[in-house]
Design a protein around this motif. Structure first.
Motif, PDB file in Angstrom:
ATOM      1  N   TYR A 148      -0.591   3.203   6.597  1.00  0.00           N
ATOM      2  CA  TYR A 148      -0.367   3.539   7.998  1.00  0.00           C
ATOM      3  C   TYR A 148      -1.217   2.652   8.912  1.00  0.00           C
ATOM      4  CZ  TYR A 148       1.022   6.767  11.728  1.00  0.00           C
ATOM      5  OH  TYR A 148       1.556   7.333  12.859  1.00  0.00           O
ATOM      6  N   TYR A 149      -2.465   2.445   8.529  1.00  0.00           N
ATOM      7  CA  TYR A 149      -3.380   1.641   9.342  1.00  0.00           C
ATOM      8  C   TYR A 149      -2.882   0.199   9.473  1.00  0.00           C
ATOM      9  CZ  TYR A 149      -7.787  -0.286  11.092  1.00  0.00           C
ATOM     10  OH  TYR A 149      -8.739  -0.914  11.853  1.00  0.00           O
ATOM     11  N   TRP A 150      -2.460  -0.374   8.362  1.00  0.00           N
ATOM     12  CA  TRP A 150      -1.964  -1.751   8.396  1.00  0.00           C
ATOM     13  C   TRP A 150      -0.618  -1.848   9.106  1.00  0.00           C
ATOM     14  CZ3 TRP A 150      -3.204  -3.216   2.606  1.00  0.00           C
ATOM     15  CH2 TRP A 150      -4.578  -3.524   2.518  1.00  0.00           C
ATOM     16  N   LEU A 151       0.141  -0.783   9.109  1.00  0.00           N
ATOM     17  CA  LEU A 151       1.459  -0.796   9.739  1.00  0.00           C
ATOM     18  C   LEU A 151       1.365  -0.838  11.261  1.00  0.00           C
ATOM     19  CD1 LEU A 151       4.570  -0.358   9.794  1.00  0.00           C
ATOM     20  CD2 LEU A 151       4.098   2.100   9.693  1.00  0.00           C
ATOM     21  N   VAL A 152       0.496   0.020  11.840  1.00  0.00           N
ATOM     22  CA  VAL A 152       0.487   0.153  13.301  1.00  0.00           C
ATOM     23  C   VAL A 152      -0.180  -1.026  14.001  1.00  0.00           C
ATOM     24  CG1 VAL A 152       0.597   2.658  13.229  1.00  0.00           C
ATOM     25  CG2 VAL A 152      -1.631   1.547  13.238  1.00  0.00           C
ATOM     26  N   LYS A 153      -1.134  -1.685  13.362  1.00  0.00           N
ATOM     27  CA  LYS A 153      -1.776  -2.921  13.838  1.00  0.00           C
ATOM     28  C   LYS A 153      -2.661  -2.716  15.078  1.00  0.00           C
ATOM     29  CE  LYS A 153       1.902  -5.869  12.007  1.00  0.00           C
ATOM     30  NZ  LYS A 153       2.978  -6.833  12.334  1.00  0.00           N
ATOM     31  N   ALA A 209       0.830  -1.208   0.000  1.00  0.00           N
ATOM     32  CA  ALA A 209       0.000   0.000   0.000  1.00  0.00           C
ATOM     33  C   ALA A 209       0.862   1.254   0.000  1.00  0.00           C
ATOM     34  CB  ALA A 209      -0.934  -0.011   1.212  1.00  0.00           C
ATOM     35  N   GLY A 210       1.929   1.255   0.799  1.00  0.00           N
ATOM     36  CA  GLY A 210       2.811   2.421   0.855  1.00  0.00           C
ATOM     37  C   GLY A 210       3.520   2.665  -0.457  1.00  0.00           C
ATOM     38  N   GLY A 239      -2.025   5.841   1.269  1.00  0.00           N
ATOM     39  CA  GLY A 239      -1.157   6.231   2.378  1.00  0.00           C
ATOM     40  C   GLY A 239      -1.800   5.959   3.727  1.00  0.00           C
ATOM     41  N   VAL A 240      -3.092   6.265   3.837  1.00  0.00           N
ATOM     42  CA  VAL A 240      -3.815   6.000   5.085  1.00  0.00           C
ATOM     43  C   VAL A 240      -3.894   4.495   5.343  1.00  0.00           C
ATOM     44  CG1 VAL A 240      -6.072   6.149   6.212  1.00  0.00           C
ATOM     45  CG2 VAL A 240      -5.140   8.146   5.021  1.00  0.00           C
ATOM     46  N   VAL A 241      -4.195   3.714   4.309  1.00  0.00           N
ATOM     47  CA  VAL A 241      -4.265   2.257   4.452  1.00  0.00           C
ATOM     48  C   VAL A 241      -2.905   1.703   4.876  1.00  0.00           C
ATOM     49  CG1 VAL A 241      -4.617   0.087   3.202  1.00  0.00           C
ATOM     50  CG2 VAL A 241      -6.175   2.008   2.822  1.00  0.00           C
ATOM     51  N   PHE A 279      -7.339   9.110  12.423  1.00  0.00           N
ATOM     52  CA  PHE A 279      -7.426  10.575  12.393  1.00  0.00           C
ATOM     53  C   PHE A 279      -7.127  11.099  10.992  1.00  0.00           C
ATOM     54  CE2 PHE A 279      -5.046  14.621  12.743  1.00  0.00           C
ATOM     55  CZ  PHE A 279      -6.069  15.437  13.202  1.00  0.00           C
ATOM     56  N   TYR A 280      -6.006  10.636  10.407  1.00  0.00           N
ATOM     57  CA  TYR A 280      -5.662  11.070   9.048  1.00  0.00           C
ATOM     58  C   TYR A 280      -6.715  10.597   8.043  1.00  0.00           C
ATOM     59  CZ  TYR A 280      -0.985  12.258  10.775  1.00  0.00           C
ATOM     60  OH  TYR A 280       0.061  12.814  11.458  1.00  0.00           O
ATOM     61  N   GLY A 281      -7.199   9.379   8.245  1.00  0.00           N
ATOM     62  CA  GLY A 281      -8.215   8.854   7.337  1.00  0.00           C
ATOM     63  C   GLY A 281      -9.495   9.662   7.384  1.00  0.00           C
ATOM     64  N   THR A 282      -9.871  10.130   8.570  1.00  0.00           N
ATOM     65  CA  THR A 282     -11.073  10.956   8.707  1.00  0.00           C
ATOM     66  C   THR A 282     -10.920  12.271   7.960  1.00  0.00           C
ATOM     67  OG1 THR A 282     -11.527   9.979  10.877  1.00  0.00           O
ATOM     68  CG2 THR A 282     -12.624  12.060  10.364  1.00  0.00           C
ATOM     69  N   ILE A 283      -9.738  12.879   8.084  1.00  0.00           N
ATOM     70  CA  ILE A 283      -9.484  14.144   7.385  1.00  0.00           C
ATOM     71  C   ILE A 283      -9.527  13.942   5.875  1.00  0.00           C
ATOM     72  CG2 ILE A 283      -7.740  15.911   6.915  1.00  0.00           C
ATOM     73  CD1 ILE A 283      -6.838  15.630   9.816  1.00  0.00           C
ATOM     74  N   VAL A 284      -8.830  12.908   5.394  1.00  0.00           N
ATOM     75  CA  VAL A 284      -8.816  12.632   3.948  1.00  0.00           C
ATOM     76  C   VAL A 284     -10.220  12.336   3.447  1.00  0.00           C
ATOM     77  CG1 VAL A 284      -8.035  10.986   2.191  1.00  0.00           C
ATOM     78  CG2 VAL A 284      -6.409  11.876   3.879  1.00  0.00           C
TER      79      VAL A 284
END
Length: 210
Positions: A161-166, A115-116, A157-159, A174-179
């Motif tokens: 980050y989401y998959w990275l942090v687990k 994804a990144g 980019g949001v996906v 938060f970033y996904g909501t803004i986007v």
């Protein structure tokens, strides 16, 4: 004030602050127990922030009735790509030491890497066609269609980050909501233009720089 060339200089300098802060933090030896992870998260966060700021320019110029804000969109988009390149370089150089077979394997097997990398690849043609000459070469309509890829880059980019942090997903959410809010605002504006084409036709569309 927004039309002054010095305003662009100030915005450019402000956009460099994150990388200068990172350099200063590294110089002072304050990157923590895992410097590579610190740099990775720092550059990744700022890539997403600049993507969100770039997407926010269009709705803000309409909301604030400041059309001159469009002058900064290309610069902000290029800084998003710049921080994305730093983020990718951290992974390729500091994390993998240019082990290309391992990198290719990572892209194929680890979803968050895929994804990144997709987000960065989508930004690449946008950065390459950010000049006025590219707008003339492609034509305004095709140029605008190509640069809508920034929407998908931000989502990827949001996906990533989401998959990275687990576990602690507060920041990617938060970033996904803004986007999502910025993309929904564009969709609403698009639907309004389709519903009231007479109003939309009053404004003459000009190709603009990212």
């Amino acid at each position: 004030m927004l039309t002054s060339r010095w305003t662009k200089v100030v915005v450019f300098a402000l956009c460099l602050v994150p990388v200068l802060l990172l350099g200063w933090t590294g110089y002072r030896g304050e990157l923590g127990a895992n410097p590579i992870e610190y740099i990775t998260h720092w550059t990744g966060d700022w890539t997403l922030r600049f993507l969100a700021i770039t997407l926010a320019v269009t709705p803000l110029r309409k909301l604030l009735k400041r059309p001159d804000l469009i002058r900064f969109r290309r610069m902000l988009g290029l800084f998003a790509f710049f921080y994305g390149c730093l983020h990718l370089t951290t992974y390729v150089w500091l994390d993998k030491f240019f082990d290309w077979p391992e990198i290719v394997k990572d892209i194929g097997k680890r979803p968050f890497i895929t994804a990144g990398f997709t987000a960065w690849v989508l930004m690449l043609p946008l950065a390459m066609t950010s000049t006025a000459a590219s707008i003339r070469w492609l034509g305004g309509k095709r140029w605008r269609a190509l640069h809508r890829a920034v929407y998908f880059s931000a989502i990827a980019g949001v996906v990533h980050y989401y998959w990275l942090v687990k576990s602690d997903v507060r920041k990617p959410v938060f970033y996904g909501t803004i986007v999502a809010a910025l993309l929904i605002s564009r969709l609403v504006d698009r639907l309004r233009k389709l519903r009231f084409p007479q109003r939309a036709s009053v404004r003459v569309k000009q190709p603009v720089k990212l």
